[in-house]
Write an enzyme that holds these catalytic residues in place. Structure first.
Site, short mmCIF file in Angstrom:
data_model
loop_
_atom_site.label_atom_id
_atom_site.label_comp_id
_atom_site.label_asym_id
_atom_site.label_seq_id
_atom_site.Cartn_x
_atom_site.Cartn_y
_atom_site.Cartn_z
N LYS A 180 0.82 -1.21 0.00
CA LYS A 180 0.00 0.00 0.00
C LYS A 180 0.85 1.26 0.00
O LYS A 180 0.46 2.28 -0.54
CB LYS A 180 -0.95 0.01 1.20
N LYS B 268 -8.52 -10.26 -7.80
CA LYS B 268 -9.78 -10.41 -7.05
C LYS B 268 -10.68 -9.18 -7.25
O LYS B 268 -10.19 -8.07 -7.46
CB LYS B 268 -9.51 -10.69 -5.57
N LYS C 256 -13.26 -3.50 -4.08
CA LYS C 256 -13.84 -2.16 -4.08
C LYS C 256 -12.78 -1.10 -4.27
O LYS C 256 -13.08 0.02 -4.64
CB LYS C 256 -14.59 -1.92 -2.76
#
Ligand code: AMP
Ligand code: TRP
Length: 333
Positions: A111, A192, A195
């Protein structure tokens, strides 16, 4: 009854993947265990965000949880920031974790990547997650595979704290959710459905309009063959459609494959099954969303229930670590 704790971040609209892969198992767990479910809004502050949007997403997510069947009479459902003990225990956990072990967290590395701004909170996020779990004397934590490392860290921190300061925390077990329940992106079935991905055509939202769901499934990427076969390696797109149909109808993807001669019929059945799966959830959501004050009141009640346990655990941890009781604290302890 075992104590189960899980959390979900209000970081975007809830996807079909969230529902099939995680939320349905939360609903099922209520029948067997003493469940505590949390909308972890403090975790959503670790990356740049818009305040009004965070507020809206937090309420939406809490409403979705109620709509899918998380039942506040049979579990504890609350918003993380409503129970300030989370932030306070997180500090004790930050002081229990080493910089070295936080630096090894692969999710932080991913991240942080080449982001221009990386907050200190993103780095210490796993300490907050440990606090979430440890506050409730949790036995089991159902999470996706990507959270396995954070769970290991939580166990290490709980054990270290207990060794240094005396038995304080229950050391929790991870309950990794079935990979078979993983829903992949319809446009890039090797990734995957998420969102946080910028892939609107590949992602189905739980609250999405049925006609839009049908369109996305009809346009899902398959391959140049015509044979319907469940083989996630060689045929990721077709296998994902089979897995979706299986998840929606409670059957087995490999067995379903035998019923289809071509992709068209598979897509049509898959679309119909997914729409049937989400329809009752969407209806319930519409009812609940029409009365946000009732939702707020349920969340207030949930926070009260959560705080009763969290305050006790925090008081124990404060005493163990050597903080001088203050007057409010002595009343609580
Ligand atoms: P996230 O949206 O990544 O924060 O994930 C919230 C929860 O939903 C986690 O427990 C994930 O494992 C689960 N989840 C997210 N995306 C998927 C997916 N595409 N398929 C299955 N489970 C998912
Ligand atoms: N980090 C988890 C995720 O990204 C969310 C989370 C926060 C969580 N606190 C938790 C999950 C405690 C389980 C238990 O999915």
């Amino acid at each position: 009854m075992a104590r189960v704790f899980s959390g979900i971040k209000p970081s975007g609209a809830v996807t079909l993947g969230n529902y099939v892969g995680a939320l349905r198992s939360w609903v099922a767990a209520q029948d067997e265990d003493d469940c505590v479910f949390c909308v972890v809004d403090l975790h959503a502050l670790t990356v740049p965000h818009d305040p009004a949007q965070l507020r809206a997403l937090t309420l939406e997510l809490a409403t979705v949880l109620l709509a899918v069947g998380v039942d506040p009479d049979r579990c504890t459902l609350f918003v993380q920031s409503h129970v300030h003990e989370h932030a306070e225990l997180a500090w004790l956990m930050e002081c229990t974790a080493s910089v070295g072990e936080l630096r090894r967290m692969t999710q932080f590395k991913e991240k942080a990547g080449d982001q221009e701004f990386v907050s200190g909170g993103l780095f210490t996020y796993p300490a907050l997650m440990a606090a979430d779990i440890l506050l409730y004397d949790t036995d089991r934590v159902p999470v996706g595979d990507d959270q396995r490392q954070h769970l290991e860290l939580t166990r290490d921190l709980a054990g270290r704290f207990n060794t240094r300061f005396g038995e304080t925390f229950v050391v929790p077990e991870a309950a990794i959710l079935r990979v078979g329940a993983r829903v992949m992106d319809l446009q890039d079935p090797t990734r995957k459905m998420s969102k946080s991905e910028d892939s609107p055509q590949g992602v189905i939202l739980l609250l999405e309009d049925p006609s839009s769901i049908e369109r996305k499934i009809r346009r899902a990427v398959t391959d140049t063959e015509t044979e319907v076969r469940y083989d996630p390696e060689a045929k990721p797109g077709v296998s994902n459609l089979l897995a979706l149909l299986a998840a929606a109808t409670g059957s087995d993807p490999a067995e379903l494959a035998g019923r289809y001669q071509g992709y068209g019929a598979l897509k049509a059945d898959c679309a119909e099954a997914v729409v049937e799966l989400v329809r009752p959830v969407q209806m319930r959501y519409a009812e609940l969303a029409a009365d946000p004050r009732a939702v707020a009141s349920l969340l207030g009640h949930g926070a009260g229930k959560a705080r009763a346990t969290a305050a006790e655990t925090l008081a124990r941890a404060r005493r163990a670590v050597g903080l001088l009781p203050g007057s409010a604290q002595s009343r609580r302890a």
